[in-house]
Design a protein around this motif. Sequence first.
Motif, mmCIF file in Angstrom:
data_model
loop_
_atom_site.group_PDB
_atom_site.id
_atom_site.type_symbol
_atom_site.label_atom_id
_atom_site.label_comp_id
_atom_site.label_asym_id
_atom_site.label_seq_id
_atom_site.Cartn_x
_atom_site.Cartn_y
_atom_site.Cartn_z
ATOM 1 N N ASP A 123 0.864 -1.187 0.000
ATOM 2 C CA ASP A 123 0.000 0.000 0.000
ATOM 3 C C ASP A 123 0.899 1.235 0.000
ATOM 4 O OD1 ASP A 123 -2.156 1.756 0.196
ATOM 5 O OD2 ASP A 123 -2.146 1.664 2.388
ATOM 6 N N LEU A 124 0.983 1.896 -1.155
ATOM 7 C CA LEU A 124 1.814 3.092 -1.293
ATOM 8 C C LEU A 124 0.910 4.321 -1.194
ATOM 9 C CD1 LEU A 124 4.012 1.789 -4.226
ATOM 10 C CD2 LEU A 124 4.743 2.126 -1.864
ATOM 11 N N PRO A 125 1.016 5.080 -0.091
ATOM 12 C CA PRO A 125 0.151 6.250 0.093
ATOM 13 C C PRO A 125 0.302 7.259 -1.052
ATOM 14 C CG PRO A 125 1.374 5.763 2.103
ATOM 15 C CD PRO A 125 1.931 4.892 1.032
ATOM 16 N N ARG A 126 -0.811 7.857 -1.442
ATOM 17 C CA ARG A 126 -0.854 8.787 -2.579
ATOM 18 C C ARG A 126 -1.303 10.169 -2.142
ATOM 19 N NH1 ARG A 126 -1.148 5.164 -6.980
ATOM 20 N NH2 ARG A 126 -0.364 3.253 -6.083
ATOM 21 N N TRP A 127 -0.981 11.125 -3.021
ATOM 22 C CA TRP A 127 -1.501 12.480 -2.861
ATOM 23 C C TRP A 127 -2.977 12.453 -3.261
ATOM 24 C CZ3 TRP A 127 1.533 15.147 0.036
ATOM 25 C CH2 TRP A 127 2.912 15.020 -0.053
ATOM 26 N N LYS A 128 -3.638 13.562 -3.216
ATOM 27 C CA LYS A 128 -5.077 13.621 -3.499
ATOM 28 C C LYS A 128 -5.434 13.211 -4.923
ATOM 29 C CE LYS A 128 -6.238 16.880 0.068
ATOM 30 N NZ LYS A 128 -6.925 18.080 0.472
ATOM 31 N N ASP A 129 -4.491 13.280 -5.853
ATOM 32 C CA ASP A 129 -4.791 12.862 -7.232
ATOM 33 C C ASP A 129 -4.908 11.342 -7.356
ATOM 34 O OD1 ASP A 129 -2.178 11.881 -7.243
ATOM 35 O OD2 ASP A 129 -1.457 13.281 -8.770
ATOM 36 N N ARG A 130 -4.531 10.595 -6.285
ATOM 37 C CA ARG A 130 -4.592 9.135 -6.215
ATOM 38 C C ARG A 130 -3.651 8.441 -7.204
ATOM 39 N NH1 ARG A 130 -10.411 8.502 -7.357
ATOM 40 N NH2 ARG A 130 -9.811 6.360 -7.797
ATOM 41 N N ILE A 131 -2.754 9.201 -7.811
ATOM 42 C CA ILE A 131 -1.784 8.651 -8.760
ATOM 43 C C ILE A 131 -0.372 8.788 -8.214
ATOM 44 C CG2 ILE A 131 -0.763 8.921 -11.063
ATOM 45 C CD1 ILE A 131 -3.609 9.825 -11.975
ATOM 46 N N HIS A 132 0.002 10.008 -7.878
ATOM 47 C CA HIS A 132 1.382 10.281 -7.438
ATOM 48 C C HIS A 132 1.553 9.963 -5.958
ATOM 49 C CE1 HIS A 132 0.810 12.618 -11.114
ATOM 50 N NE2 HIS A 132 2.018 12.149 -11.363
ATOM 51 N N MET A 133 2.698 9.372 -5.650
ATOM 52 C CA MET A 133 2.952 8.896 -4.309
ATOM 53 C C MET A 133 3.484 9.991 -3.391
ATOM 54 S SD MET A 133 4.401 5.141 -5.151
ATOM 55 C CE MET A 133 5.170 5.546 -6.691
ATOM 56 N N THR A 134 3.186 9.826 -2.115
ATOM 57 C CA THR A 134 3.689 10.749 -1.103
ATOM 58 C C THR A 134 5.190 10.528 -0.924
ATOM 59 O OG1 THR A 134 3.320 9.193 0.698
ATOM 60 C CG2 THR A 134 1.478 10.679 0.147
ATOM 61 N N LEU A 135 5.829 11.407 -0.183
ATOM 62 C CA LEU A 135 7.258 11.260 0.100
ATOM 63 C C LEU A 135 7.544 9.939 0.805
ATOM 64 C CD1 LEU A 135 8.074 14.895 1.271
ATOM 65 C CD2 LEU A 135 8.546 13.863 -0.963
ATOM 66 N N LYS A 136 6.683 9.575 1.745
ATOM 67 C CA LYS A 136 6.859 8.320 2.474
ATOM 68 C C LYS A 136 6.746 7.125 1.525
ATOM 69 C CE LYS A 136 5.094 5.647 6.334
ATOM 70 N NZ LYS A 136 4.142 5.575 7.434
ATOM 71 N N ALA A 137 5.794 7.163 0.614
ATOM 72 C CA ALA A 137 5.625 6.071 -0.342
ATOM 73 C C ALA A 137 6.830 5.969 -1.273
ATOM 74 C CB ALA A 137 4.347 6.270 -1.146
ATOM 75 N N ASN A 138 7.337 7.103 -1.721
ATOM 76 C CA ASN A 138 8.523 7.087 -2.583
ATOM 77 C C ASN A 138 9.736 6.532 -1.846
ATOM 78 O OD1 ASN A 138 7.863 7.957 -5.261
ATOM 79 N ND2 ASN A 138 7.387 9.949 -4.400
ATOM 80 N N GLU A 139 9.845 6.825 -0.569
ATOM 81 C CA GLU A 139 10.938 6.267 0.227
ATOM 82 C C GLU A 139 10.803 4.746 0.310
ATOM 83 O OE1 GLU A 139 14.264 5.579 2.407
ATOM 84 O OE2 GLU A 139 13.735 7.422 1.353
ATOM 85 N N LEU A 140 9.597 4.264 0.533
ATOM 86 C CA LEU A 140 9.361 2.821 0.599
ATOM 87 C C LEU A 140 9.647 2.160 -0.746
ATOM 88 C CD1 LEU A 140 8.353 0.297 2.071
ATOM 89 C CD2 LEU A 140 6.021 1.019 1.504
ATOM 90 N N TRP A 141 9.197 2.755 -1.829
ATOM 91 C CA TRP A 141 9.416 2.208 -3.169
ATOM 92 C C TRP A 141 10.908 2.186 -3.503
ATOM 93 C CZ3 TRP A 141 7.312 4.404 -8.420
ATOM 94 C CH2 TRP A 141 7.057 3.346 -9.293
ATOM 95 N N SER A 142 11.621 3.255 -3.109
ATOM 96 C CA SER A 142 13.065 3.289 -3.370
ATOM 97 C C SER A 142 13.787 2.218 -2.553
ATOM 98 C CB SER A 142 13.652 4.677 -3.098
ATOM 99 O OG SER A 142 13.716 4.949 -1.721
ATOM 100 N N GLN A 143 13.303 1.923 -1.351
ATOM 101 C CA GLN A 143 13.885 0.847 -0.539
ATOM 102 C C GLN A 143 13.693 -0.497 -1.236
ATOM 103 O OE1 GLN A 143 15.745 0.779 2.269
ATOM 104 N NE2 GLN A 143 15.847 -1.441 2.100
ATOM 105 N N MET A 144 12.516 -0.745 -1.794
ATOM 106 C CA MET A 144 12.251 -1.977 -2.527
ATOM 107 C C MET A 144 13.195 -2.088 -3.736
ATOM 108 S SD MET A 144 8.079 -1.922 -2.489
ATOM 109 C CE MET A 144 7.887 -3.372 -3.537
ATOM 110 N N LEU A 145 13.357 -0.986 -4.452
ATOM 111 C CA LEU A 145 14.258 -0.972 -5.603
ATOM 112 C C LEU A 145 15.689 -1.230 -5.164
ATOM 113 C CD1 LEU A 145 14.989 -0.433 -8.562
ATOM 114 C CD2 LEU A 145 15.038 2.017 -7.994
#
Length: 157
Positions: A123-145
Amino acid sequence: MGDSLAVGLREHVKKRCTLVGIRFTSDARGGTTLRQWLGIGWFDSALSREKPDIIVVSLGTNDGIPRDRKLFGERIKKMMEMSQTRSIRLVWLMPPNMPFKMDPIWEAIENSGVEFLDPRCIDLPRWKDRIHMTLKANELWSQMLWELLAAKKQRCV
C-alpha cells in the motif's frame, strides 16, 4: 528514467547511491510514455550519453491509450535489446495500483521477460490525485528498488 513516478523517486534513489559511492543520474519527465522514450530517441540518447551499468525505467502509467497498450510489450523488448547490446542491466519499475485500469500494462511487463519490481502488493500512500505517491511512499518504493539492485556496486541511471 521515466515519467512523473520516476521524478518522485529521483531524490530517494540518488541519496542511496551517494551514500555508497555509486554515480547516479536521472532523466525523468512527467507525463511521458514508452512510445515517446523510444520514438523521440530519449532512451538511446541516455544510454549513449551516460553509459550506465544499470538502467531503471518507470514507464507505463501514461501508456493507457489502446494504441500504446497493444505495442507496450514489443517496446519493452526493444528497450531490452538496446540495453543488452550494451551490456546494461535493465530493471523495470512496474506501475503500482492505480485508480484506473492497468492490467494490460502489467501483463505486458510480466510477459516481456524484463527484470521488474512489482509494487502492487504494497500500500503506497498517494496524494489527493490518487496517482502520485507521497514522500513516504517514494521512500518505501526506493527501498524496494534498492534491495533488488543491491547485488553489486554499479552506476545507475
